[in-house]
Design an enzyme around this catalytic site. Structure first.
Site, PDB file in Angstrom:
ATOM      1  N   GLY A 186       7.804  10.956  -1.348  1.00 44.96           N
ATOM      2  CA  GLY A 186       6.554  11.442  -0.892  1.00 44.96           C
ATOM      3  C   GLY A 186       6.089  11.407   0.278  1.00 44.96           C
ATOM      4  O   GLY A 186       4.984  11.490   0.986  1.00 44.96           O
TER       5      GLY A 186
ATOM      6  N   ASN B  68       6.727  11.277   3.561  1.00 45.78           N
ATOM      7  CA  ASN B  68       6.522  12.286   4.766  1.00 45.78           C
ATOM      8  C   ASN B  68       5.205  12.775   4.869  1.00 45.78           C
ATOM      9  O   ASN B  68       4.588  13.610   5.149  1.00 45.78           O
ATOM     10  CB  ASN B  68       8.048  12.538   5.661  1.00 45.78           C
ATOM     11  CG  ASN B  68       9.327  12.583   5.840  1.00 45.78           C
ATOM     12  OD1 ASN B  68       7.997  11.922   6.927  1.00 45.78           O
ATOM     13  ND2 ASN B  68       9.376  11.009   5.746  1.00 45.78           N
TER      14      ASN B  68
ATOM     15  N   MET C 183      16.496  17.300  -1.513  1.00 41.71           N
ATOM     16  CA  MET C 183      17.394  17.454  -1.773  1.00 41.71           C
ATOM     17  C   MET C 183      18.383  18.181  -2.423  1.00 41.71           C
ATOM     18  O   MET C 183      19.630  18.577  -2.652  1.00 41.71           O
ATOM     19  CB  MET C 183      17.875  16.424  -2.596  1.00 41.71           C
ATOM     20  CG  MET C 183      17.282  15.022  -2.530  1.00 41.71           C
ATOM     21  SD  MET C 183      17.883  14.261  -1.335  1.00 41.71           S
ATOM     22  CE  MET C 183      18.968  13.199  -1.625  1.00 41.71           C
TER      23      MET C 183
ATOM     24  N   LEU D 208      19.506  24.653   1.258  1.00 41.13           N
ATOM     25  CA  LEU D 208      18.969  25.940   1.195  1.00 41.13           C
ATOM     26  C   LEU D 208      20.502  26.716   1.673  1.00 41.13           C
ATOM     27  O   LEU D 208      20.990  26.766   2.477  1.00 41.13           O
ATOM     28  CB  LEU D 208      18.101  26.226   2.161  1.00 41.13           C
ATOM     29  CG  LEU D 208      16.711  25.421   1.585  1.00 41.13           C
ATOM     30  CD1 LEU D 208      16.051  25.178   3.178  1.00 41.13           C
ATOM     31  CD2 LEU D 208      16.026  26.162   0.568  1.00 41.13           C
TER      32      LEU D 208
ATOM     33  N   ASN E  94      13.253  20.235   9.331  1.00 43.88           N
ATOM     34  CA  ASN E  94      13.602  19.412   8.532  1.00 43.88           C
ATOM     35  C   ASN E  94      13.094  18.053   9.807  1.00 43.88           C
ATOM     36  O   ASN E  94      14.116  17.711  10.497  1.00 43.88           O
ATOM     37  CB  ASN E  94      15.397  19.305   7.906  1.00 43.88           C
ATOM     38  CG  ASN E  94      15.952  18.495   7.411  1.00 43.88           C
ATOM     39  OD1 ASN E  94      15.029  18.298   6.291  1.00 43.88           O
ATOM     40  ND2 ASN E  94      16.772  18.251   7.299  1.00 43.88           N
TER      41      ASN E  94
ATOM     42  N   HIS F 271      15.351  14.097   9.147  1.00 48.73           N
ATOM     43  CA  HIS F 271      16.677  13.475   9.284  1.00 48.73           C
ATOM     44  C   HIS F 271      17.255  12.283   9.822  1.00 48.73           C
ATOM     45  O   HIS F 271      16.233  11.525  11.141  1.00 48.73           O
ATOM     46  CB  HIS F 271      18.080  13.860   9.542  1.00 48.73           C
ATOM     47  CG  HIS F 271      19.340  13.452   9.542  1.00 48.73           C
ATOM     48  ND1 HIS F 271      20.046  13.340   8.245  1.00 48.73           N
ATOM     49  CD2 HIS F 271      19.881  12.277   9.757  1.00 48.73           C
ATOM     50  CE1 HIS F 271      20.882  12.935   7.551  1.00 48.73           C
ATOM     51  NE2 HIS F 271      21.104  12.508   8.774  1.00 48.73           N
TER      52      HIS F 271
HETATM   53  C1  GRF Z   1      12.835  10.214   4.369  1.00 50.44           C
HETATM   54  O1  GRF Z   1      13.698   9.087   5.405  1.00 50.44           O
HETATM   55  C2  GRF Z   1      13.581  11.582   5.603  1.00 50.44           C
HETATM   56  O2  GRF Z   1      14.069  11.133   6.819  1.00 50.44           O
HETATM   57  C3  GRF Z   1      15.166  11.751   4.414  1.00 50.44           C
HETATM   58  O3  GRF Z   1      14.346  11.738   3.316  1.00 50.44           O
HETATM   59  C4  GRF Z   1      13.672  10.108   3.568  1.00 50.44           C
HETATM   60  C5  GRF Z   1      12.057  11.326   2.025  1.00 50.44           C
HETATM   61  O4  GRF Z   1      11.088  10.607   2.476  1.00 50.44           O
HETATM   62  N1  GRF Z   1      14.987  13.349   4.355  1.00 50.44           N
HETATM   63  P1  GRF Z   1       9.852  10.339   1.224  1.00 50.44           P
HETATM   64  O5  GRF Z   1      10.314  11.514   0.180  1.00 50.44           O
HETATM   65  O6  GRF Z   1       9.554  11.442   2.486  1.00 50.44           O
HETATM   66  O7  GRF Z   1       8.785   9.160   1.352  1.00 50.44           O
END
Ligand code: GRF
Length: 204
Positions: free
Chosen positions: A12, A14, A81, A84, A103, A105
């Protein structure tokens, strides 16, 4: 103010960064809830501290009910994960047909799609990798690219080092990009042919 639902499955970081960005006005939007595809993930604690409603392992129908009830304008995937469906994605489009699901990536797409992109980049021996913010289309890790940011990794000695360089880049780019996209500060341009001929460019 635009209203966002965040979907996450992991630690979490992000999600936390996006919440902070809304508090500091970097992201002019309100996060109104969190959906998680795993029962015990770090993102849950972040939502609890912020006293946000949490949808635990929701079906797409449950997410859509929340979207309608809470008048959600956009969905932000932050390490979600679960894939959709096309039907779900198609219910969240604006009048121009642009997906309202965003999203992030951890690579310079179209390089290194799929899981563990920082690790993939490390083992591929590339000099630089980066992060991509894009709109979600039914094909995984495709969809119009909103922005990308690269960084050098050629002197790094482990995938973990690549990730710790990448995460702060993700946090900054994600908040800024969601902000201009959702607030309509972009132009829709055409380039090339075929399905990928439309792209979204931040207004100058
Ligand atoms: C991040 O590296 C994001 O780019 C990818 O999954 C990871 C999630 O990390 N899609 P967090 O849970 O936000 O720390």
């Amino acid at each position: 103010m635009k209203r966002l639902l965040v979907l996450a499955s992991g630690r979490g970081s992000n999600f936390r960064a996006l919440l902070e960005a809304t508090r500091h006005g970097v992201l002019r939007a309100e996060i109104v809830g969190l959906g998680v595809s795993k029962r015990d993930c770090g993102a849950i604690g972040v939502a609890e501290s912020a006293q946000l409603p949490i949808l635990r392992e929701p079906s797409e129908a449950e997410i859509l009910t929340f979207v309608k009830e809470k008048k959600v304008d956009g969905i932000v995937l932050a390490g979600y994960m679960k894939i959709l469906t096309k039907v779900f994605i198609d219910t969240l489009r604006d009048e121009k047909g642009l997906s309202q699901i965003i999203n992030i990536h951890p690579s310079l797409l179209p390089a290194f799609p799929g899981l563990d992109a920082y690790t993939q980049a490390f083992h591929a021996g590339v000099r630089e990798t980066g992060v991509t913010v894009h709109l979600v289309e039914p094909e995984v890790d495709s969809g119009p690219i909103l922005d990308q940011k690269s960084f050098r990794i050629d002197r790094m000695t482990s995938p973990e080092e690549v990730e710790s360089r990448g995460l702060p880049v993700e946090h900054e780019l994600y908040a800024k990009t969601i902000d201009w996209f959702l607030n309509g500060e972009y132009q829709l341009l055409t380039r090339g042919t075929g399905e990928k001929r439309f792209y979204v460019s931040r207004s100058p």
